[in-house]
Design an enzyme around this catalytic site. Structure first.
Site, PDB file in Angstrom:
ATOM      1  N   SER A 161       6.214  -4.800   8.080  1.00 30.90           N
ATOM      2  CA  SER A 161       5.650  -5.606   9.180  1.00 30.90           C
ATOM      3  C   SER A 161       6.297  -6.977   9.323  1.00 30.90           C
ATOM      4  O   SER A 161       5.636  -8.021   9.211  1.00 30.90           O
ATOM      5  CB  SER A 161       4.152  -5.771   8.968  1.00 30.90           C
ATOM      6  OG  SER A 161       3.584  -4.527   8.706  1.00 30.90           O
TER       7      SER A 161
ATOM      8  N   ARG B 135       0.818  -1.203   0.000  1.00 31.65           N
ATOM      9  CA  ARG B 135       0.000   0.000   0.000  1.00 31.65           C
ATOM     10  C   ARG B 135       0.851   1.252   0.000  1.00 31.65           C
ATOM     11  O   ARG B 135       1.876   1.305   0.697  1.00 31.65           O
ATOM     12  CB  ARG B 135      -0.867   0.029   1.260  1.00 31.65           C
ATOM     13  CG  ARG B 135      -2.297  -0.355   0.965  1.00 31.65           C
ATOM     14  CD  ARG B 135      -3.179  -0.153   2.142  1.00 31.65           C
ATOM     15  NE  ARG B 135      -2.757  -0.967   3.273  1.00 31.65           N
ATOM     16  CZ  ARG B 135      -3.161  -0.722   4.509  1.00 31.65           C
ATOM     17  NH1 ARG B 135      -3.944   0.296   4.768  1.00 31.65           N
ATOM     18  NH2 ARG B 135      -2.761  -1.501   5.492  1.00 31.65           N
TER      19      ARG B 135
ATOM     20  N   ASP C  83       4.320  -2.575  11.873  1.00 33.80           N
ATOM     21  CA  ASP C  83       2.901  -2.165  11.823  1.00 33.80           C
ATOM     22  C   ASP C  83       2.312  -1.942  13.215  1.00 33.80           C
ATOM     23  O   ASP C  83       1.435  -1.098  13.407  1.00 33.80           O
ATOM     24  CB  ASP C  83       2.036  -3.148  11.007  1.00 33.80           C
ATOM     25  CG  ASP C  83       2.186  -4.597  11.427  1.00 33.80           C
ATOM     26  OD1 ASP C  83       3.013  -4.887  12.324  1.00 33.80           O
ATOM     27  OD2 ASP C  83       1.477  -5.447  10.860  1.00 33.80           O
TER      28      ASP C  83
HETATM   29  C1  BG6 Z   1      -4.085  -2.906   8.512  1.00 34.91           C
HETATM   30  C2  BG6 Z   1      -3.077  -1.978   9.139  1.00 34.91           C
HETATM   31  O1  BG6 Z   1      -5.358  -2.369   8.583  1.00 34.91           O
HETATM   32  O2  BG6 Z   1      -4.034  -4.137   9.196  1.00 34.91           O
HETATM   33  C3  BG6 Z   1      -1.707  -2.589   9.009  1.00 34.91           C
HETATM   34  O3  BG6 Z   1      -3.122  -0.717   8.508  1.00 34.91           O
HETATM   35  C4  BG6 Z   1      -1.660  -4.015   9.521  1.00 34.91           C
HETATM   36  O4  BG6 Z   1      -0.815  -1.814   9.714  1.00 34.91           O
HETATM   37  C5  BG6 Z   1      -2.799  -4.795   8.965  1.00 34.91           C
HETATM   38  O5  BG6 Z   1      -0.452  -4.628   9.177  1.00 34.91           O
HETATM   39  C6  BG6 Z   1      -2.826  -6.165   9.574  1.00 34.91           C
HETATM   40  O6  BG6 Z   1      -3.986  -6.854   9.240  1.00 34.91           O
HETATM   41  P1  BG6 Z   1      -4.078  -7.983   8.136  1.00 34.91           P
HETATM   42  O7  BG6 Z   1      -5.217  -8.791   8.574  1.00 34.91           O
HETATM   43  O8  BG6 Z   1      -4.339  -7.299   6.845  1.00 34.91           O
HETATM   44  O9  BG6 Z   1      -2.803  -8.721   8.179  1.00 34.91           O
HETATM   45  C1  GLC Z   2       4.223 -10.993  12.062  1.00 35.56           C
HETATM   46  C2  GLC Z   2       5.461 -10.110  11.960  1.00 35.56           C
HETATM   47  C3  GLC Z   2       5.306  -8.863  12.795  1.00 35.56           C
HETATM   48  C4  GLC Z   2       4.027  -8.157  12.438  1.00 35.56           C
HETATM   49  C5  GLC Z   2       2.849  -9.102  12.553  1.00 35.56           C
HETATM   50  C6  GLC Z   2       1.559  -8.481  12.164  1.00 35.56           C
HETATM   51  O1  GLC Z   2       4.113 -11.494  13.335  1.00 35.56           O
HETATM   52  O2  GLC Z   2       6.582 -10.832  12.403  1.00 35.56           O
HETATM   53  O3  GLC Z   2       6.392  -8.007  12.586  1.00 35.56           O
HETATM   54  O4  GLC Z   2       3.845  -7.090  13.325  1.00 35.56           O
HETATM   55  O5  GLC Z   2       3.065 -10.238  11.729  1.00 35.56           O
HETATM   56  O6  GLC Z   2       1.530  -8.028  10.854  1.00 35.56           O
END
Ligand code: BG6
Ligand code: GLC
Ligand code: BG6
Ligand code: GLC
Length: 877
Positions: free
Chosen positions: A603, A539, A657
């Site tokens: 992340s 994104r 994240d």
């Molecule tokens: C998003 C956040 O909404 O959710 C991110 O903006 C985050 O920061 C993400 O990593 C995690 O959720 P998922 O379910 O998409 O892995």
């Molecule tokens: C995994 C990653 C971590 C991140 C999480 C959520 O655990 O190792 O860094 O914060 O996923 O996205």
């Protein structure tokens, strides 16, 4: 004598056809097709009203959910006792369904006995005592063992509000029943109570169904297209398969459920006012339930004979019949019945039967009188079938609209004495329905004794479900964690947090410094680019903060899917792809020339040496690009931008994240000092103080630590609660024996969305629901157990974190907020509730508020960049 009449009539026919006189007199009972279409449209409006939670209370059609979610598939089996109460006969039966009982697949065998219908005005006690006594007698007579418990199916043909299949509150009596004390009570419980009082009969009531539902099920056993059940008997009613998303009174959006319309009450709110005649009004006024069941009183077998009597009586009084002669019998309620009406319309003997009836009522009819009375009977019963056609047309139109169809092929299962006995009724009904709805190919199937067989079929499904539920329950027991086990998880998490802070990255829970020293203070301002890698999509966002003003930001976003070959290709390819997406985004925003400060939400576990320097420790969540682990992520991004040579960026910060989420929520609530992600992965960060690992500039020991708590258990510390299923998921992952806790939370690589979907009842459930209702329940049960455990484990971990912060600060009580993001947390219907409940129990000295974050990674990365920039500007000043 009758021959003389025929001769006389020949001459009188030259004068006037007696049917004409009746036609004129009963003009209001003739319903033309445009009137039927009008009634049908009113019906549809009433159905909508009954389905909506706001208007249900005021609706005449109650549209009762039946909790029957599918029609039979032919594989049902078992042996059941059945009670059939509410029609013209009260029956007790033994029903054997399917091959298990020695009958061929799809076969049904029934033994039945009719008992006297309970007294019209019987008291509650007497009603169910009578039912129980009859059941006991039946078992004796048919030599059925009294030793064992018998599964029982109960057809109860009155309006009941059901919250499960084997429970139902009686809303009101209809037809000729009015036993006191039962209205508003659970009928099944009343039956159980009576059985206990009588003693000696042990049954388990598996399902209670309306006769319409049972009729639909019976017909559906042989014909999968049967999705409507229709009764035209003592009373009248219909049920059909409605889309669950339209049934406000039941949770869930996908699949279908059978709705009992209770259409006999149509008109109770005046919807039929302009079609109701003086005879209908007289009949209603003299009934058990004046003002109620208006349609039923124009259609049902309990009333047709009486309507004919009222018309004939009036015509006689006006001198239009029997030369004005009126007998006592003709004045007496109930002397003309549906049976008479049916007999009057017999093909060959109709006129003779009419004459016999009239003479039996002490009248002396002429041939013309007989023709006229027979015609009254025809008009009254034709009106009945016309009204049913209008109702049915409304249901079929609704089904077509629900399914977005212009044509429909469907089967209607029908039962009831009027439909079965009246020689002309079915033919007229079929013809009018086909005329009203030429686009529908409707097949009518008489479902004889459908009620008892259908109830047994529903029970067979219920029984199969119950035993499967017990089996699955047993299998799921390892997923159930006791309070004791959760306390242990909390303790182990705490130990792991401490070990991580001491070990400098070598322990299972890594506790990685983020080089973010404080949360935002609201003075952040400017335009920033935020990039996010770590979910299914990449994104890019542009975030603007207005100077000096807190809580004031704008965000523009674009998403890019990352192909699998890029996720698992080389590092250079991955970062080139990211640079390409960034270029596209800047083009899209018309900002390719600007050198914007950028924050990168990355992340994955990273070891920072500064806010804009971090090396990737290891990939997870389906990423496995080569030559990245151990390298600085920001440098790789900068190099890719240089290679692309299209635009320039000032990459000022890289964050996890969780940290971005914490920052974005702290912008709204200064108490937010924890960030939690429960999505594709699961992780937590928090503001640590006092530990050397949190040492920032000038030796200040306060910094946000990215715990990477998903690693808990990698060292075997969770082995005692790991199930064989976890081991299997682990072994099939890209990184076996890593991120054990992550798997508890999410399953593998994005599967969590499936868990969400199933629990909140969307997409996949449709397929399952239609095809395999039992599978749905099993899947929902498994998902429930797996996600409950995930939420509890997350709660135990969070309890360890908040207690640690409280102790760090030497407080008796801590008030703190957690910024949360991730699809599992946001979309799962129960996750947040279970998580919060667990934290409350395991960390009683902390009050923890969970704040769902909006666009956390975009806003948060921009905020960190703004904070980093401010710091830079201050140090330059
Ligand atoms: C998003 C956040 O909404 O959710 C991110 O903006 C985050 O920061 C993400 O990593 C995690 O959720 P998922 O379910 O998409 O892995
Ligand atoms: C995994 C990653 C971590 C991140 C999480 C959520 O655990 O190792 O860094 O914060 O996923 O996205
Ligand atoms: C019968 C069913 O076949 O049809 C009854 O067994 C049902 O339970 C009935 O109520 C409806 O018709 P009637 O004419 O008996 O009211
Ligand atoms: C009455 C009842 C209804 C039943 C119908 C036919 O209308 O209220 O529940 O289905 O009669 O028996």
């Amino acid at each position: 004598m009758f021959v003389v009449h025929i001769v006389a009539s020949f001459f009188s026919k030259l004068q006037e056809d007696p049917t004409k006189k009746v036609d004129r007199f009963l003009y209001a009972m003739h319903l033309h097709d445009d009137q039927l279409s009008d009634i049908s449209a009113r019906f549809q409006a009433e159905m909508k009203k009954g389905l909506s939670v706001e208007s249900n209370a005021a609706a005449a059609l109650k549209m009762l959910p039946t909790h029957v979610r599918s029609t039979p598939d032919g594989s049902e089996k078992g042996e059941f006792l059945a009670l059939d109460l509410g029609g013209s006969r009260f029956k007790v039966l033994q029903v054997k369904v399917g091959e298990a009982t020695g009958i061929k697949k799809g076969g049904v065998e029934m033994v039945e006995k009719t008992y006297p219908t309970p007294e019209e005005s019987s008291l509650l006690l007497q009603l169910f005592d009578h039912v129980s006594e009859s059941l006991k007698d039946f078992l004796h007579e048919k030599n059925i063992s009294l030793e064992r418990k018998h599964p029982l199916a109960f057809t109860f043909s009155f309006p009941c509000e059901q919250s499960t299949l084997n429970q139902g509150l009686l809303l009101n009596w209809t037809k000729n029943f009015r036993a006191g004390g039962l209205q508003g009570k659970d009928v099944v419980q009343a039956l159980r109570g009576a059985l206990d009082r009588i003693g000696g009969v042990d049954v388990e009531v598996l399902a209670m169904v309306n006769d319409t539902v049972a009729t639909m099920m019976t017909c559906g056993f042989d014909d999968q297209q049967c999705e409507v059940g229709l009764i035209i008997g003592t009373g009248t009613n219909a049920c059909y398969m409605e889309e669950l998303r339209h049934i406000d009174l039941v949770e869930g959006d996908e699949g279908r459920m059978c709705v009992n319309t209770e259409w006999g009450a149509f008109g109770d709110d005046g919807a039929l006012k302009d079609y109701v005649t003086e005879f209908d009004r007289d009949l209603d006024a003299a009934s058990n339930n004046p003002g109620k069941q208006i349609l039923e009183k124009m259609v049902g077998g309990m009333y047709l004979g009486e309507l004919v009597r009222l018309v004939v009586l009036k015509m006689a009084k006006l001198g239009l019949l029997f030369k004005g002669q009126v007998s006592k019998a003709l004045r007496t309620k109930g002397t003309i019945t549906t049976e008479h009406v049916a007999a009057m319309e017999e093909y060959k003997n109709g006129l003779n039967n009419t004459r016999d009836l009239l003479m039996g009522l002490d009248l002396i009819p002429t041939f013309d009188d007989c023709v006229a009375v027979q015609h009254v009977s025809t008009i009254v019963s034709f009106r009945s079938s016309n009204l049913v056609s209008a109702g049915l047309a409304a249901i079929l139109t609704r089904i077509m609209e629900n399914r977005n169809l212009r044509k429909l092929r469907i089967t209607v299962g029908v039962d009831g004495t009027v439909y079965k006995m009246h020689p002309q009724y079915p033919k007229r009904l079929h013809k009018v329905v086909r005329r009203l709805l030429p686009e529908c190919h409707v097949r009518f199937v008489l479902s004889d004794s459908g009620s008892s067989k259908g109830a047994a079929l529903v029970s067979a499904v219920a029984q199969r479900l119950a035993s499967r539920r017990r089996q699955v329950d047993g299998m799921l027991s390892p997923f159930r964690l006791s309070q004791e086990q959760l306390r242990l998880v909390k303790t182990r998490m705490r130990t792991a947090l401490e070990a991580g802070l001491k070990s400098k990255g070598s322990s299972a829970v890594k506790m990685l410094p983020s080089f973010v020293y404080r949360t935002p203070d609201g003075t952040e301002h400017g335009k920033y680019l935020a990039l996010h890698l770590g979910e299914t999509n990449f994104r890019a966002s542009l975030v603007k903060f207005k100077q000096g003003l807190q809580h004031n930001s704008r965000l523009y976003n674009k998403m890019y899917t990352i192909p699998l070959e890029i996720k698992q290709g080389s590092g250079e390819e991955l970062f080139d792809y990211i640079a390409q997406c960034v270029g596209d985004f800047l083009d899209y925003m018309g900002m390719k020339k600007a050198r914007l400060p950028a924050g990168f939400t990355f992340s994955f576990p990273c070891e920072h040496t500064a806010v804009d320097k971090c090396t990737l420790v290891s990939w997870n969540k389906g990423f496995k690009a080569t030559d990245c682990e151990g390298r600085d992520v920001v440098s790789m991004l900068r190099e890719a931008i240089k290679r692309r040579n299209e635009f320039d960026l000032d990459v000022a910060a890289v964050v996890n994240d969780t940290v971005a989420t914490m920052m974005s929520c702290a912008y709204e609530d200064p108490r937010c000092e924890i960030g939690l992600i429960v999505g594709t992965g699961c992780n937590v960060c928090y503001m640590e103080e006092g530990s050397e690992r949190a040492e920032g500039r000038a030796g200040i020991l306060k910094m946000c630590i990215n715990t990477e708590w998903g690693g808990l258990g990698d060292d075997g510390s969770l082995d005692d609660i790991i199930t064989p299923h976890d081991i299997e998921v682990d072994q099939h992952s890209l990184n076996p024996a890593k991120q054990r806790e992550d798997y508890f939370f999410r399953g593998q690589g994005g599967r969590n969305s499936c868990v969400n979907i199933i629990l909140s009842g969307s997409a996949n459930t449709v397929l399952f629901c239609v095809a395999m209702p039992i599978m749905v329940c099993v899947v929902v049960q498994v998902c429930g157990a797996v996600s409950r455990r995930a939420a509890q484990l997350c709660g135990a971990g969070m309890a360890a974190v908040v207690d640690k912060i409280r102790e760090n600060r030497g407080l008796d009580h801590l008030n703190i907020s957690v910024g949360v993001d991730g699809t599992l947390y946001k979309l799962h219907p129960h996750f947040s509730g279970i998580l919060q409940g667990t934290v409350r129990v395991l960390a009683p000295q902390c009050t923890v508020t969970f704040l769902p974050s909006e666009e956390g990674s975009g806003k948060g990365a921009a905020l960190i960049t703004a904070v980093a920039r401010q710091k830079l500007e201050t140090s330059h000043d």
